[in-house]
Enzyme design. Sequence first.
Site, PDB file in Angstrom:
ATOM      1  N   GLU A  31      -2.548 -11.846  37.618  1.00  0.00           N
ATOM      2  CA  GLU A  31      -3.200 -11.908  36.157  1.00  0.00           C
ATOM      3  C   GLU A  31      -4.340 -11.153  36.482  1.00  0.00           C
ATOM      4  O   GLU A  31      -4.882 -11.204  37.468  1.00  0.00           O
ATOM      5  CB  GLU A  31      -3.420 -13.518  35.374  1.00  0.00           C
ATOM      6  CG  GLU A  31      -4.356 -13.433  34.498  1.00  0.00           C
ATOM      7  CD  GLU A  31      -3.545 -12.805  33.674  1.00  0.00           C
ATOM      8  OE1 GLU A  31      -3.931 -11.784  33.073  1.00  0.00           O
ATOM      9  OE2 GLU A  31      -2.397 -12.603  33.195  1.00  0.00           O
TER      10      GLU A  31
ATOM     11  N   ASP B  50      -3.607  -6.037  39.785  1.00  0.00           N
ATOM     12  CA  ASP B  50      -2.859  -5.502  39.384  1.00  0.00           C
ATOM     13  C   ASP B  50      -1.444  -5.519  39.960  1.00  0.00           C
ATOM     14  O   ASP B  50      -0.752  -5.114  41.218  1.00  0.00           O
ATOM     15  CB  ASP B  50      -3.247  -4.178  39.283  1.00  0.00           C
ATOM     16  CG  ASP B  50      -2.411  -3.209  38.413  1.00  0.00           C
ATOM     17  OD1 ASP B  50      -0.959  -3.165  37.815  1.00  0.00           O
ATOM     18  OD2 ASP B  50      -2.856  -1.614  38.649  1.00  0.00           O
TER      19      ASP B  50
ATOM     20  N   ASP C 127       1.635  -6.936  27.280  1.00  0.00           N
ATOM     21  CA  ASP C 127       1.342  -5.939  25.615  1.00  0.00           C
ATOM     22  C   ASP C 127       2.344  -5.390  25.324  1.00  0.00           C
ATOM     23  O   ASP C 127       3.039  -3.823  26.468  1.00  0.00           O
ATOM     24  CB  ASP C 127      -0.123  -5.380  26.859  1.00  0.00           C
ATOM     25  CG  ASP C 127      -0.850  -5.316  25.283  1.00  0.00           C
ATOM     26  OD1 ASP C 127      -0.058  -4.148  24.386  1.00  0.00           O
ATOM     27  OD2 ASP C 127      -2.075  -5.007  25.958  1.00  0.00           O
TER      28      ASP C 127
ATOM     29  N   ASP D 169       8.259 -10.351  21.617  1.00  0.00           N
ATOM     30  CA  ASP D 169       8.462 -10.863  20.560  1.00  0.00           C
ATOM     31  C   ASP D 169       8.323  -9.079  19.392  1.00  0.00           C
ATOM     32  O   ASP D 169       8.265  -9.246  18.017  1.00  0.00           O
ATOM     33  CB  ASP D 169       7.466 -11.422  19.849  1.00  0.00           C
ATOM     34  CG  ASP D 169       6.070 -11.303  19.919  1.00  0.00           C
ATOM     35  OD1 ASP D 169       5.780 -10.153  20.721  1.00  0.00           O
ATOM     36  OD2 ASP D 169       4.980 -12.309  19.839  1.00  0.00           O
TER      37      ASP D 169
ATOM     38  N   LYS E 111       2.235 -21.718  23.575  1.00  0.00           N
ATOM     39  CA  LYS E 111       1.684 -22.141  22.212  1.00  0.00           C
ATOM     40  C   LYS E 111       1.440 -20.608  21.427  1.00  0.00           C
ATOM     41  O   LYS E 111       1.901 -20.322  20.376  1.00  0.00           O
ATOM     42  CB  LYS E 111       0.314 -22.821  22.379  1.00  0.00           C
ATOM     43  CG  LYS E 111       0.125 -24.006  23.164  1.00  0.00           C
ATOM     44  CD  LYS E 111      -1.066 -24.408  23.153  1.00  0.00           C
ATOM     45  CE  LYS E 111      -1.182 -25.267  23.331  1.00  0.00           C
ATOM     46  NZ  LYS E 111      -2.416 -26.425  24.157  1.00  0.00           N
ATOM     47  N   PHE E 112       1.394 -19.805  22.745  1.00  0.00           N
ATOM     48  CA  PHE E 112       1.142 -17.916  21.896  1.00  0.00           C
ATOM     49  C   PHE E 112       2.635 -18.063  21.403  1.00  0.00           C
ATOM     50  O   PHE E 112       2.293 -17.559  20.039  1.00  0.00           O
ATOM     51  CB  PHE E 112       1.388 -17.510  23.191  1.00  0.00           C
ATOM     52  CG  PHE E 112       1.666 -15.448  22.796  1.00  0.00           C
ATOM     53  CD1 PHE E 112       0.297 -15.193  22.554  1.00  0.00           C
ATOM     54  CD2 PHE E 112       2.953 -15.314  22.804  1.00  0.00           C
ATOM     55  CE1 PHE E 112       0.483 -13.964  22.192  1.00  0.00           C
ATOM     56  CE2 PHE E 112       2.505 -13.904  22.861  1.00  0.00           C
ATOM     57  CZ  PHE E 112       1.956 -12.951  22.020  1.00  0.00           C
ATOM     58  N   GLU E 113       4.041 -18.071  22.100  1.00  0.00           N
ATOM     59  CA  GLU E 113       5.367 -17.989  20.923  1.00  0.00           C
ATOM     60  C   GLU E 113       5.254 -18.616  19.755  1.00  0.00           C
ATOM     61  O   GLU E 113       5.752 -18.487  18.755  1.00  0.00           O
ATOM     62  CB  GLU E 113       6.334 -18.729  22.390  1.00  0.00           C
ATOM     63  CG  GLU E 113       7.759 -18.228  21.595  1.00  0.00           C
ATOM     64  CD  GLU E 113       9.059 -18.448  22.758  1.00  0.00           C
ATOM     65  OE1 GLU E 113       9.757 -18.355  22.230  1.00  0.00           O
ATOM     66  OE2 GLU E 113       8.168 -18.714  24.179  1.00  0.00           O
TER      67      GLU E 113
END
Length: 236
Positions: free
Chosen positions: A93, A120, A143, A179, A213-215
Site C-alpha cells: 500500500e 509502489d 483506481d 466496479d 464496506k467500500f463494495e
Amino acid sequence: MSNSITLEERGESFQPRPITSFVRREGRMTPAQKKALEHLWPRYGIDLGTGPLNLAAIFNRQAERILEIGFGNGESLLQQARAAPERDFLGIEVYRPGIGHLLLRLKAEGLENIRVIHGDAWEVLQRALPNPSLDGVQIFFPDPWPKKRHHKRRLIQPSFVDLLERKIKPGGWFHLATDWQDYAEQIKAVLSQHAGFNQLTNEGQSTQRPRTKFEARGQQQGHGVWDLRFKRSVDS
C-alpha cells in the site's frame, strides 16, 4: 555479509513504471495510526533492501503466499488472514493512514500471518519479490481512472502483467475486482492477449473474496461488480 541477489545477477534489468497509477496524496492520520507506524512497523512491516526478500524467513515458515496490491485499510486482508491461518499474506500500500489502520487491527487481533510493505507495487515486485514466489495475487477495486485521457494510468497494462507472470508460480492465480465495466473490459482484453494467463470463472461476485464496506456502499448506489480470475499457465 548479504547473500541477496540483485536484479543484474538474476539477468534482469529494472524497468521503471512509465506512469504511476496513483496520486501521492493521503488523508490525515490519526494519532493512533501515527503511533502504530512508529511502534508496530518493526513487528509487521517489511523494510526493503537491495535484493529479493527471504519470505520463508520473514514468516518463519513455508506456506502458501498471497499478495494483495493496494489493500486500502486492510479489511479484505484481515478477513482472509482470519479465515486461512495456514496461508501467509503480503500487502502493498502507498497510503500510510491505511497502513496504520491495519497495523492497529493486527495487534488487536494477534494475527501473525500478515506482513506489510509501504511502496509502489511496480517497484516492490521488481526489486523485492523473487521469481516466482507467489501462489496468488489479488487487486480489489484499483483506481479506475475513468477519463479516457487517464486510461494510461491504470495499473493493469501489458508490461505490468508481464511482471506478474514472473512472480506468480505456474498454476497460481490472479484475481481482480472492479466496479467499472470499462476497466473490466480492458483487463480482459489485456489478459486475453497474454499467453501466461487463462481466464477461469464467470464475472459474477466471487464467493472467494470478502465483501468490504467500500463494495457494499457502491452496490447500494447501484454499482455493478466484475470479479475476474485468471490462472497462471504452467507452460509459459
